[in-house]
Design a protein around this motif. Sequence first.
Motif, PDB file in Angstrom:
ATOM      1  N   ASN A  24       0.823  -1.215   0.000  1.00  0.00           N
ATOM      2  CA  ASN A  24       0.000   0.000   0.000  1.00  0.00           C
ATOM      3  C   ASN A  24       0.852   1.257   0.000  1.00  0.00           C
ATOM      4  O   ASN A  24       0.464   2.273  -0.557  1.00  0.00           O
ATOM      5  CB  ASN A  24      -0.945  -0.015   1.201  1.00  0.00           C
ATOM      6  CG  ASN A  24      -2.217  -0.776   0.915  1.00  0.00           C
ATOM      7  OD1 ASN A  24      -3.165  -0.236   0.382  1.00  0.00           O
ATOM      8  ND2 ASN A  24      -2.223  -2.067   1.232  1.00  0.00           N
ATOM      9  N   SER A  28       0.387   3.867  -2.754  1.00  0.00           N
ATOM     10  CA  SER A  28       0.061   5.211  -2.300  1.00  0.00           C
ATOM     11  C   SER A  28       1.069   6.232  -2.816  1.00  0.00           C
ATOM     12  O   SER A  28       0.716   7.365  -3.145  1.00  0.00           O
ATOM     13  CB  SER A  28       0.017   5.267  -0.766  1.00  0.00           C
ATOM     14  OG  SER A  28      -1.032   4.480  -0.261  1.00  0.00           O
ATOM     15  N   GLU A 169      -5.828  -0.820   3.393  1.00  0.00           N
ATOM     16  CA  GLU A 169      -5.596  -0.606   1.968  1.00  0.00           C
ATOM     17  C   GLU A 169      -5.800   0.869   1.610  1.00  0.00           C
ATOM     18  O   GLU A 169      -6.635   1.216   0.769  1.00  0.00           O
ATOM     19  CB  GLU A 169      -6.523  -1.490   1.139  1.00  0.00           C
ATOM     20  CG  GLU A 169      -6.235  -2.966   1.276  1.00  0.00           C
ATOM     21  CD  GLU A 169      -7.062  -3.825   0.344  1.00  0.00           C
ATOM     22  OE1 GLU A 169      -6.484  -4.702  -0.320  1.00  0.00           O
ATOM     23  OE2 GLU A 169      -8.289  -3.607   0.272  1.00  0.00           O
ATOM     24  N   ALA A 171      -4.134   2.843  -0.154  1.00  0.00           N
ATOM     25  CA  ALA A 171      -3.834   3.218  -1.536  1.00  0.00           C
ATOM     26  C   ALA A 171      -5.117   3.307  -2.357  1.00  0.00           C
ATOM     27  O   ALA A 171      -5.281   4.213  -3.177  1.00  0.00           O
ATOM     28  CB  ALA A 171      -2.870   2.207  -2.161  1.00  0.00           C
ATOM     29  N   LYS A 172      -6.028   2.370  -2.124  1.00  0.00           N
ATOM     30  CA  LYS A 172      -7.302   2.391  -2.852  1.00  0.00           C
ATOM     31  C   LYS A 172      -8.133   3.616  -2.458  1.00  0.00           C
ATOM     32  O   LYS A 172      -8.803   4.216  -3.301  1.00  0.00           O
ATOM     33  CB  LYS A 172      -8.083   1.114  -2.584  1.00  0.00           C
ATOM     34  CG  LYS A 172      -7.444  -0.138  -3.181  1.00  0.00           C
ATOM     35  CD  LYS A 172      -8.281  -1.375  -2.894  1.00  0.00           C
ATOM     36  CE  LYS A 172      -7.633  -2.617  -3.504  1.00  0.00           C
ATOM     37  NZ  LYS A 172      -8.426  -3.850  -3.211  1.00  0.00           N
ATOM     38  N   PRO A 301      -0.947   3.244   6.562  1.00  0.00           N
ATOM     39  CA  PRO A 301      -1.310   1.846   6.916  1.00  0.00           C
ATOM     40  C   PRO A 301      -1.087   1.526   8.397  1.00  0.00           C
ATOM     41  O   PRO A 301      -1.623   0.529   8.887  1.00  0.00           O
ATOM     42  CB  PRO A 301      -0.358   1.005   6.039  1.00  0.00           C
ATOM     43  CG  PRO A 301       0.113   1.922   4.962  1.00  0.00           C
ATOM     44  CD  PRO A 301       0.138   3.295   5.580  1.00  0.00           C
TER      45      PRO A 301
END
Length: 454
Positions: A24, A28, A169, A171-172, A301
């Motif tokens: 991530n 990211s 998560e 990054a999503k 995270p």
Amino acid sequence: MGLIQKIKNILFGGHERTAKANKNILGSFIIKVVSIVISLVVVPLTLNYVNPSRYGIWLTLSSIVAWFSFFDIGITHGLRNKYAEARAKGDNKSAQIYISTTYGILAIVFITIWLLFLVINPFLDWSDLLKLSPEYGSDVSKLALIVFTYFCMQFVLRTITTIISADQEPAKASLIDVIGQIISLVVIVILVKTTEGSLVNLGIALCASPLLALIGANIFFFKGKYREFKPTFSKVKFSYAKSLFNLGVVFFIIQIAGLIQFESANVIISRNFGPADVTDYNIVFKYFGVLSMGFTIFLTPFWSAATEAYVKNDIGWIRDSMKKYNVLNIFFVLLGIIMLFFADDIYDLWLGEETVNIDFLLSLWGLIFFTVSIFGSKYVSFLNGISALRLQFWASVVSPVVYLILTLVFIEYFKMGVYALFVASVVANFNAFILAPIQYHMIINKGKKGIWIR
């Protein structure tokens, strides 16, 4: 073993929690680079479209409306911890109930607030409130309605990003924001090419675009990965709201402190110095804010991972992670010093020569502020993840008072410039560089309980 394989082992090997965090972080980082590039492009485009004074009005009004975010009572932060705890224990039923209840509460609260604003807005004289020329009155009133509608809708819709972040998560979650930024950029380019400068058009472009991205994300995730946790009316259990509120109210007070300290800055500057100085302050904030954005890529995270690790009593993983963040912290301090040295050149390259003339002290104190914030953020993130909030709560009660008093004293009696707001923010943020590190040390290294863990 090839170089690529070695890199994969470093990034994605080891503890499953660490590997997931590293994936991530990498995702990211890529997403954040795109976000930064878009932000750097949007600012000069926007300045050219509406001029610095009007852009300052947009920033000021956005800050005022952002104050209403406290009506979520910190419930999304409560959801983040409760959802992460439920998933760590394998209790998916409770996880869905917490999600459904959060959506239900936020929808009720923000629809009510929006309806009240519809009634009140026609009677507000925005020109007088912001000390603006009367010619802006009609446009600012329309802009206020647009911005307020956006804030109310996004506070409900952004619950999906809380769920994704709690699932480790981030990054999503960041990708959703970047998609909104891309849409905004496209719309602003079209506006620049086809229309004259307009505050109302600017407001629509910057507000509607992220909403489209959030609506799409809610549909996509609840039809896919989170189908099992899809919010439904039957799963809204107000009995569960108590545990969300108990944790959320503490986050709520902390949020209020942040809103007073950060969102009031634009209003204070506008009233004491002028809209153009709001622009200078925000340019410095955005420039050195890149440091915070970069560090946050690595740190995000950690919140929910710390929740899981602490529930499973994996203290060694927490301690090792903090050591790595401390090393990373040193790198960001050195990077910030380099950014300060080249600040004037980068401002000219970014915005165009002679577009702004930013005082060195404003840049210096902007760097100091973000350096302090970054130092404390890793400790605060850990404490947030394990819900050890009492000390932070009391610090948040005191912090806004310290900030406002110092700001007034610095401006009125010491005749300091706009940089006074950064100086006051650094002093008022004593929790970050004093209390939070001590609390982390007492919990992890000393194994203390009592007030340290509450």
